[in-house]
Design an enzyme around this catalytic site. Structure first.
Site, mmCIF file in Angstrom:
data_model
loop_
_atom_site.group_PDB
_atom_site.id
_atom_site.type_symbol
_atom_site.label_atom_id
_atom_site.label_comp_id
_atom_site.label_asym_id
_atom_site.label_seq_id
_atom_site.Cartn_x
_atom_site.Cartn_y
_atom_site.Cartn_z
ATOM 1 N N HIS A 14 0.807 -1.116 -0.019
ATOM 2 C CA HIS A 14 -0.199 -0.135 -0.115
ATOM 3 C C HIS A 14 0.825 1.385 -0.064
ATOM 4 O O HIS A 14 1.182 1.799 1.013
ATOM 5 C CB HIS A 14 -0.817 -0.019 1.341
ATOM 6 C CG HIS A 14 -2.111 1.046 1.075
ATOM 7 N ND1 HIS A 14 -3.293 0.709 1.020
ATOM 8 C CD2 HIS A 14 -2.024 2.299 1.027
ATOM 9 C CE1 HIS A 14 -4.267 1.517 0.751
ATOM 10 N NE2 HIS A 14 -3.389 2.730 0.982
ATOM 11 N N HIS A 16 1.126 4.773 -2.510
ATOM 12 C CA HIS A 16 0.916 5.576 -3.367
ATOM 13 C C HIS A 16 1.991 6.376 -4.337
ATOM 14 O O HIS A 16 3.119 6.638 -3.568
ATOM 15 C CB HIS A 16 0.000 6.600 -3.186
ATOM 16 C CG HIS A 16 -1.578 6.123 -2.784
ATOM 17 N ND1 HIS A 16 -2.462 5.872 -3.635
ATOM 18 C CD2 HIS A 16 -1.730 5.912 -1.350
ATOM 19 C CE1 HIS A 16 -3.545 5.537 -2.826
ATOM 20 N NE2 HIS A 16 -3.147 5.519 -1.669
ATOM 21 N N HIS A 198 -9.626 0.272 -2.338
ATOM 22 C CA HIS A 198 -9.752 1.058 -0.976
ATOM 23 C C HIS A 198 -11.118 0.730 -0.588
ATOM 24 O O HIS A 198 -12.186 0.725 -1.289
ATOM 25 C CB HIS A 198 -9.401 2.558 -1.159
ATOM 26 C CG HIS A 198 -8.067 2.842 -1.270
ATOM 27 N ND1 HIS A 198 -7.273 2.521 -2.160
ATOM 28 C CD2 HIS A 198 -7.529 3.762 -0.514
ATOM 29 C CE1 HIS A 198 -6.203 2.938 -2.064
ATOM 30 N NE2 HIS A 198 -6.056 3.857 -0.996
ATOM 31 N N GLU A 201 -12.157 2.801 5.237
ATOM 32 C CA GLU A 201 -11.311 3.928 5.658
ATOM 33 C C GLU A 201 -11.986 5.106 6.196
ATOM 34 O O GLU A 201 -12.255 5.114 7.379
ATOM 35 C CB GLU A 201 -10.059 4.425 4.631
ATOM 36 C CG GLU A 201 -9.093 5.388 5.175
ATOM 37 C CD GLU A 201 -8.604 6.251 4.061
ATOM 38 O OE1 GLU A 201 -7.457 6.826 4.678
ATOM 39 O OE2 GLU A 201 -8.638 6.072 2.878
ATOM 40 N N ASP A 279 1.200 4.132 2.879
ATOM 41 C CA ASP A 279 0.184 5.010 2.411
ATOM 42 C C ASP A 279 0.888 6.028 1.603
ATOM 43 O O ASP A 279 1.168 5.756 0.347
ATOM 44 C CB ASP A 279 -0.676 5.349 3.232
ATOM 45 C CG ASP A 279 -2.163 5.739 2.715
ATOM 46 O OD1 ASP A 279 -2.332 5.783 1.476
ATOM 47 O OD2 ASP A 279 -3.223 5.967 3.340
ATOM 48 N N ASP A 280 1.231 7.260 2.260
ATOM 49 C CA ASP A 280 1.682 8.268 1.468
ATOM 50 C C ASP A 280 2.766 8.898 2.443
ATOM 51 O O ASP A 280 2.567 10.007 3.035
ATOM 52 C CB ASP A 280 0.818 9.511 1.204
ATOM 53 C CG ASP A 280 -0.361 9.034 0.263
ATOM 54 O OD1 ASP A 280 -0.094 8.867 -1.120
ATOM 55 O OD2 ASP A 280 -1.662 8.853 0.540
#
Length: 341
Positions: A14, A16, A198, A201, A279-280
């Site tokens: 996961h 991005h 996704h 969340e 994630d980011d």
């Protein structure tokens, strides 16, 4: 004493594309391109974020779009993937599945197909230079029309077996339900791509159920709100659907008020397969190794439990079977080695 997290073989499922940028690289590129960055991406980094209301999500998305605007040349894409792979290698990761919506970059790189081919070539170069395996997840944007998602699914299907390994669905769950994208995921599944939308969340259990029922999810990005329905968690465990849990982002975006409230321990003890993700990192700070450190220090995971988290990430990946076998053997070796004194 505890075994070093960075020596534990694992997979990262996961991450991005733009969100993988190093902060220092973003600042360098912006200076070279003459792009003005807001203070939240310079001196006040990492930014203070919250996405549980529309205004907060808009700010999060705006910062992401500003960061993406610096990626204007082919060499930028090569640099991003090379550095992402270097960071994975430093974290002990042997496989990276990085997700990208090519339409966000297509106007700069001669269209969707040329953009995806550029990314795939950059991934192959990064693999050779770092030794980290890389698979590309083509991800649709749920705030756009489902026909756009179908176009991306057909593009991804053309490159199945040639670097594209999975198909995803991202952005704000509150603005696009999973069931609206069933057609796109049907196209992707027919091409033997893993289904990894996704869900759960910012949305609740219904979002997770739709990912399972309508999109035949092999993995679910986040999925943490499944804890609001214990029967749903039992189903996830029984069907062995991997949840890509990202503790840092869940805390930063306000999905849970405090990071210690993220139900990582609860889901693990309930038997749900889990792949920790960053994630980011460009917007949240910590990368993959830090997520394992959080599991250890905040949630009390022992070394055998951390090893099982790593195994779950490898099993849930689209990595080639030979690489999976190699990484799993490495996990066993890590656990068999006595911790340093």
């Amino acid at each position: 004493m505890e075994r070093p997290i960075t020596q534990l073989p694992k997979a990262h499922l996961h991450l991005h594309f733009t969100g993988s940028l190093r902060h220092s690289t973003l600042v360098d590129m912006a200076r070279e391109r003459g792009v003005h960055l807001p203070q939240a991406l310079v001196d006040d980094w990492p930014p203070r974020l919250r996405a549980t209301d529309e205004r907060g999500w808009f700010r999060f998305q705006r910062l992401y779009d500003i960061a993406r605007s610096v990626l204007g040349r082919p060499e930028d894409m090569y640099r991003l993937l090379r550095e992402a792979a270097e960071d994975e290698r430093a974290a002990g990761s042997g496989w990276l599945e990085i997700q990208v919506d090519p339409s966000g970059y297509a106007p700069r790189f001669d269209g969707l197909t040329a953009t995806l081919e550029l990314i795939l070539d950059a991934a192959r170069v990064a693999e050779r230079e770092t030794g980290v395996g890389i698979g590309i997840m083509v991800a649709a944007n749920r705030t756009k029309h489902p026909l756009d998602a179908k176009a991306l699914a057909r593009l991804a299907a053309q490159y199945s077996g040639r670097g594209v390994v999975s198909f995803g669905l991202n952005n704000d769950e509150r603005r696009g339900r999973a069931l609206e994208f069933e057609g796109a995921f049907r196209i992707a599944r027919r091409a033997d791509l893993l289904s990894a939308p996704h869900g759960g969340e910012l949305g609740g259990p219904r979002s997770v159920r739709e990912c399972l029922d309508e999109l035949a999810a092999d993995r679910i990005g986040h999925g943490v709100r499944a804890v609001d329905d214990p029967y749903l968690v039992e189903r996830i465990a029984t069907q062995e659907v991997t949840l890509e849990v990202c503790p840092t982002s869940n805390g930063a975006l306000g999905v849970f008020e405090e990071i210690e409230h993220v139900p990582l321990r609860w889901l693990f003890d309930a038997g749900a397969p889990i792949a920790l993700g960053a994630d980011d990192p460009l917007l949240f700070g910590p990368r993959l190794a830090e997520q394992y450190e959080i599991a250890r220090t905040v949630f009390g995971f022992t070394d055998p439990e951390l090893a099982e988290l790593a195994r779950m990430s490898i099993r849930g990946s689209a990595a080639p079977d030979a690489l999976k076998k190699e990484l799993l053997a490495g996990v066993d070796a890590w656990l068999a080695t006595p911790p340093p004194q």
